[in-house]
Structure formats: C-alpha cells, structure tokens
Motif scaffolding. Structure first.
Motif, PDB file in Angstrom:
ATOM      1  N   VAL A  42       1.069  -1.259   0.186  1.00 19.46           N
ATOM      2  CA  VAL A  42      -0.044   0.162  -0.198  1.00 19.46           C
ATOM      3  C   VAL A  42       0.752   1.524   0.077  1.00 19.46           C
ATOM      4  O   VAL A  42       0.468   2.094  -0.614  1.00 19.46           O
ATOM      5  CB  VAL A  42      -1.024  -0.146   1.092  1.00 19.46           C
ATOM      6  N   PHE A  60       1.085   3.789  -2.770  1.00 25.18           N
ATOM      7  CA  PHE A  60      -0.172   4.920  -3.465  1.00 25.18           C
ATOM      8  C   PHE A  60      -0.217   5.698  -2.042  1.00 25.18           C
ATOM      9  O   PHE A  60      -0.490   6.696  -2.081  1.00 25.18           O
ATOM     10  CB  PHE A  60      -0.976   4.112  -3.287  1.00 25.18           C
ATOM     11  N   LEU A  61       0.377   5.965  -0.565  1.00 20.65           N
ATOM     12  CA  LEU A  61       0.439   6.410   0.577  1.00 20.65           C
ATOM     13  C   LEU A  61       1.009   7.021   0.129  1.00 20.65           C
ATOM     14  O   LEU A  61       1.426   8.816   1.332  1.00 20.65           O
ATOM     15  CB  LEU A  61       0.135   6.081   1.576  1.00 20.65           C
TER      16      LEU A  61
END
Length: 298
Positions: free
Chosen positions: A11, A14-15
């Motif tokens: 993740v 994307f962060l």
C-alpha cells in the motif's frame, strides 16, 4: 506480523505522495512555527535570530490587541454559526417541500456564494456598504425607503463594520449548510411523514418532533464544521476594513498576519498562532467530549 508488513509495503507507494505532502505542507510548517515562536526571528537571516524563550508568549498574554482580536473572533463565531445554521436549514426545508418547483434553480442560486471567491464578495460588500448616500445600502435605506435620518458610515464605526463582516459570513455560508441538509432531508424515509399526516400533525410539529431529531447527526456535523470554519475569518476583515477603524475589527488571523508581514515580527506572530492552535484544539476536544460522543437515537 509478516503478512501485515507485506500489506503495508504493497500500500505504501499509493500513500507516499500523500504522506510527503502532509510532511512538507503540514508537519514541517507546524514544527517550524513552534520553533520560531521562541525566537526574535529574522526571516532574512535566520542564523542571526535571537532566542527569547517564552517572552513572545508572555507578550501575547499581556497584549490588549490580542484579546480584542480574540473577542472579535469569538463574536464572529457566536453570530455567524447560528445565523448560517438557522437560515441554511430553513431554506433547505423550504426547497425540499413538495409545493416548491424548480428545485435545481434554487439550489444553484443559493450555492453560488459558496463557490464565489472571498476576494470578490469582500469587495462587493465593501462597495454595497460604502459610506455616504451613494453606497447602495445607504441609498436604499436613506434615499428610497427613508428609513434613516442620515446615511450610516458603515465601515467607519466599530460595530457597524462588524455587522457588515458578520452579514457577509452568514450570507456566504448559508448555501453550504443548505446543501448538506438537503441531502439529509432527502434520505429521511417518507413513512415517518405519512404516519404524521395520518395522525393529523401540523407542519411545525412534524418539523420539531420528526425532522429535527432525524437530522441530529447532520446537525452535529454542520455545527462542528461551522465553528471550526469561523475561526478562519480573515480575508473579509483584511479587504473590507483592514482591521479598522483604529484596529477595532481585527481578528486573530488578521492581527497575526500584520505582525508577520507588516512589522516582520515573525516570532511574535508564531507565538500568537501557537496560542490560537492550542485554543482551537481545546474547543475541538471539548466538542468531542460533549457533542461528538453523544449517543444518537432515532
């Protein structure tokens, strides 16, 4: 543990940009502002800044102009928050009524002020409430309706100038409240109103005992956001009165801005900003303790 780390690793790309933006534009300025508040800060030559400890905070606590700006900020919140809420929910309820046609038109008209630039509407109100008989408001009240014995110098008096600022704040925020409540009103099941109609309930009773209780979550959301937003009052004060007359309409942000960019006293301005941040945190924390955690029952 390994699975959790793997999920975070998947993740993270994307962060990353979001976290980077928060670090650069939120966390770093916050830490820098707190750091500057302990210095007589020289923005051009930071290395020559003088450490003064808590002197800027002590100065702010004893500064009458800070308390005047705080008073005006709190008054703005006390006046505009209920004003926006009352007019917003009234217009939303009216537009949502069955007998009102052209609902899209009215939604658009009332929402236009929300999306209009603060700069534009501030100059608009400045000229609407211009001094003398040729300002539009004075012209209507004095020349046409004869409600005044003489034209009002709206922006030359402390309280009439504040009324202009309050009026602008209420007028510009009504559309946002209206849209939020319209969405909430349209989500209320119709069978509540059908049952009330069968029981012979009047419109006022339906609104008081059915609509308002069912809108309670929305009301909590709206009120908290309006209170937080009211502490951001700045542009209209700067452009309409510039803090005048004699600094009597200054608010916290306008006073802080002038200390930083007119007098280049960035250390003192930073101390005021930190104190303001602490105050907003305490207000928000208090709301969470009272309103935010209140059990909502239907």
């Amino acid at each position: 543990m390994v699975l959790s780390l793997k999920q975070w690793w998947n993740v993270f790309p994307f962060l990353f940009l979001g976290l980077l933006g928060v670090a650069v534009f939120v966390v770093f300025p916050l830490i820098k502002g707190i750091y500057m508040s302990f210095f007589e800060y020289n923005v051009l030559l930071p290395k020559e800044s003088t450490f003064v400890g808590l002197d800027n905070y002590i100065r702010a606590i004893h500064d009458e102009k800070v308390f005047l700006a705080l008073r005006n900020t709190l008054l703005y919140s006390i006046i505009t928050v209920p004003g926006q809420w009352v007019f917003g929910i009234f217009i939303a309820t009216l537009i949502n009524a069955k007998f009102i046609k052209h609902k899209v038109f009215f939604r658009t008209v009332y929402y236009i002020p929300v999306i209009t630039s603060w700069v534009v509407v501030s100059f608009l109100f400045k000229y609407l409430f211009a001094d003398g008989k040729y300002g539009l408001i004075n012209f209507l009240l004095y020349e046409k309706l004869h409600l005044l014995s003489h034209p009002i110098s709206w922006l030359q008096n402390e309280w009439t100038a504040m009324i202009v600022i309050w009026t602008l704040g209420i007028w510009k925020g009504i559309g946002w409240v209206m849209v939020i409540y319209l969405a909430a009103l349209q989500s209320i099941p119709r069978h509540f109103y059908e049952a009330a109609e069968i029981d012979g309930a009047k419109a006022g009773e339906v609104f008081r005992y059915i609509t308002l209780p069912l809108l309670k979550p929305t009301t909590i959301f709206v009120i908290i956001n309006l209170i937080i937003g009211s502490f951001n009052v700045f542009i209209q004060v700067l452009l309409i009165t510039n803090g005048g007359p004699l600094g009597r309409t200054e608010v916290l942000l306008s006073y802080m801005y002038k200390q930083a960019f007119s007098f280049f006293d960035f250390g003192y301005a930073s101390a005021i900003s930190v104190l303001m941040g602490i105050m907003i945190f305490l207000i928000t924390w208090g709301q969470q303790k009272t309103i935010g955690k209140e059990k909502i029952e239907f």
